[in-house]
Scaffold this motif. Structure first.
Motif, mmCIF file in Angstrom:
data_model
loop_
_atom_site.group_PDB
_atom_site.id
_atom_site.type_symbol
_atom_site.label_atom_id
_atom_site.label_comp_id
_atom_site.label_asym_id
_atom_site.label_seq_id
_atom_site.Cartn_x
_atom_site.Cartn_y
_atom_site.Cartn_z
ATOM 1 N N PRO A 87 0.812 -1.220 0.000
ATOM 2 C CA PRO A 87 0.000 0.000 0.000
ATOM 3 C C PRO A 87 0.846 1.271 0.000
ATOM 4 O O PRO A 87 0.472 2.281 -0.618
ATOM 5 C CB PRO A 87 -0.816 -0.127 1.290
ATOM 6 C CG PRO A 87 -0.933 -1.598 1.503
ATOM 7 C CD PRO A 87 0.394 -2.149 1.065
ATOM 8 N N ARG A 88 1.996 1.218 0.652
ATOM 9 C CA ARG A 88 2.889 2.386 0.666
ATOM 10 C C ARG A 88 3.576 2.558 -0.689
ATOM 11 O O ARG A 88 3.803 3.680 -1.142
ATOM 12 C CB ARG A 88 3.908 2.236 1.797
ATOM 13 C CG ARG A 88 3.255 2.198 3.172
ATOM 14 C CD ARG A 88 4.253 1.965 4.283
ATOM 15 N NE ARG A 88 5.150 3.111 4.434
ATOM 16 C CZ ARG A 88 6.192 3.117 5.263
ATOM 17 N NH1 ARG A 88 6.461 2.040 5.996
ATOM 18 N NH2 ARG A 88 6.961 4.179 5.360
ATOM 19 N N ASN A 95 1.937 9.307 -5.895
ATOM 20 C CA ASN A 95 2.610 10.578 -5.641
ATOM 21 C C ASN A 95 3.477 10.981 -6.825
ATOM 22 O O ASN A 95 3.505 12.160 -7.220
ATOM 23 C CB ASN A 95 3.442 10.482 -4.363
ATOM 24 C CG ASN A 95 4.111 11.788 -3.995
ATOM 25 O OD1 ASN A 95 5.239 12.057 -4.410
ATOM 26 N ND2 ASN A 95 3.428 12.597 -3.202
ATOM 27 N N ILE A 96 4.182 10.009 -7.399
ATOM 28 C CA ILE A 96 5.020 10.274 -8.576
ATOM 29 C C ILE A 96 4.140 10.689 -9.751
ATOM 30 O O ILE A 96 4.455 11.652 -10.459
ATOM 31 C CB ILE A 96 5.859 9.025 -8.926
ATOM 32 C CG1 ILE A 96 6.901 8.776 -7.824
ATOM 33 C CG2 ILE A 96 6.542 9.190 -10.284
ATOM 34 C CD1 ILE A 96 7.580 7.426 -7.915
ATOM 35 N N GLY A 191 8.053 5.617 1.053
ATOM 36 C CA GLY A 191 7.804 6.980 1.489
ATOM 37 C C GLY A 191 9.001 7.899 1.366
ATOM 38 O O GLY A 191 9.107 8.894 2.086
ATOM 39 N N VAL A 192 9.913 7.594 0.452
ATOM 40 C CA VAL A 192 11.114 8.418 0.290
ATOM 41 C C VAL A 192 10.808 9.604 -0.621
ATOM 42 O O VAL A 192 9.771 9.669 -1.280
ATOM 43 C CB VAL A 192 12.277 7.585 -0.296
ATOM 44 C CG1 VAL A 192 12.609 6.422 0.619
ATOM 45 C CG2 VAL A 192 11.945 7.068 -1.691
ATOM 46 N N THR A 197 13.323 10.642 -8.859
ATOM 47 C CA THR A 197 12.557 9.780 -9.769
ATOM 48 C C THR A 197 11.758 10.622 -10.755
ATOM 49 O O THR A 197 11.743 10.335 -11.959
ATOM 50 C CB THR A 197 11.608 8.868 -8.966
ATOM 51 O OG1 THR A 197 12.382 8.072 -8.072
ATOM 52 C CG2 THR A 197 10.806 7.953 -9.888
ATOM 53 N N VAL A 198 11.090 11.656 -10.264
ATOM 54 C CA VAL A 198 10.323 12.534 -11.134
ATOM 55 C C VAL A 198 11.234 13.237 -12.126
ATOM 56 O O VAL A 198 10.890 13.382 -13.309
ATOM 57 C CB VAL A 198 9.534 13.568 -10.292
ATOM 58 C CG1 VAL A 198 8.836 14.580 -11.201
ATOM 59 C CG2 VAL A 198 8.508 12.862 -9.414
ATOM 60 N N THR A 199 12.406 13.655 -11.687
ATOM 61 C CA THR A 199 13.381 14.300 -12.579
ATOM 62 C C THR A 199 13.823 13.338 -13.677
ATOM 63 O O THR A 199 13.921 13.720 -14.852
ATOM 64 C CB THR A 199 14.622 14.768 -11.773
ATOM 65 O OG1 THR A 199 14.201 15.744 -10.821
ATOM 66 C CG2 THR A 199 15.647 15.381 -12.712
#
Length: 207
Positions: A87-88, A95-96, A191-192, A197-199
């Protein structure tokens, strides 16, 4: 005389419109031809698209990994009955996704690969996607054979082990692949900070 000038002006405008339309069609054709050529070129040695495995989606459709070529892939391995880490991981993926501009989402696939294909049928994956509001086209859930799943996990450096009839211990890794299926970034942990990652996704989409 005025009528003649008006007539010639209309002819000129029609010609310009036709030329503009032809130009647009020419640009579109060049782009389509380039896309075909890109997909026909030889794959890099380290591409996951070299794997011959066949997978089933949450929509009960069979695909090969190479069918995803041309997309930036964000991948994680989970199982739907997981109550702790998964789930996390799902929350991290959501979130990403929220940080990727909407205009780029059609170039990105967020893929959840099951490590428990025996339990995670396409129907179960479909229900899971609906429960977690992951039904847009850029979300995909995959299940394969136990052998193909194990092979794919090794490529992602994901380890997992069945510790009870319904539980697995497993790595918590989110991986980003470029359009040619080459690994370009990994995020480990729960939860990091997702900034790197987005970059990485943004850089690949912009290439």
């Amino acid at each position: 005389m005025k009528k003649l000038i008006l007539f010639l002006s209309l002819i000129g405008m029609m010609t310009a419109c036709n030329e503009g339309q032809s130009k647009n069609e020419e640009v579109k054709e060049i782009a389509e031809n380039k896309a075909v050529l890109d997909l026909n070129k030889e794959l890099p040695e380290l591409s996951i698209y070299n794997l011959p495995s066949t997978w089933t989606t949450q929509n009960n459709e069979e695909i090969e990994l190479k069918d995803l070529r041309g997309n930036v892939l964000v991948m994680v391995m989970i199982y739907t009955s997981c109550k702790a880490a998964c789930p996390r991981l799902v929350a991290d993926m959501r979130n990403i996704e929220k940080q990727v501009p909407e205009k780029d989402l059609d170039k990105v696939k967020f893929i959840m690969v099951s490590i428990d294909p025996e339990t995670d049928t396409p129907q179960r994956l479909k229900k899971f996607s609906e429960e977690n509001l992951m039904t847009d086209n850029h979300w995909m859930f995959l299940r394969g054979t136990p052998e193909d799943t194990r092979e794919f996990a090794a490529v992602l450096a994901v380890s997992y082990k069945k510790i009870s009839p319904i539980d697995f211990s497993h790595s918590n890794i989110i991986s980003v692949f470029d359009e040619e299926g080459v690994l370009v970034h990994q995020q480990e942990g729960l939860g990091v900070d997702n900034e790197e990652t987005v970059t990485a996704i943004h850089q690949e989409v912009s290439n």
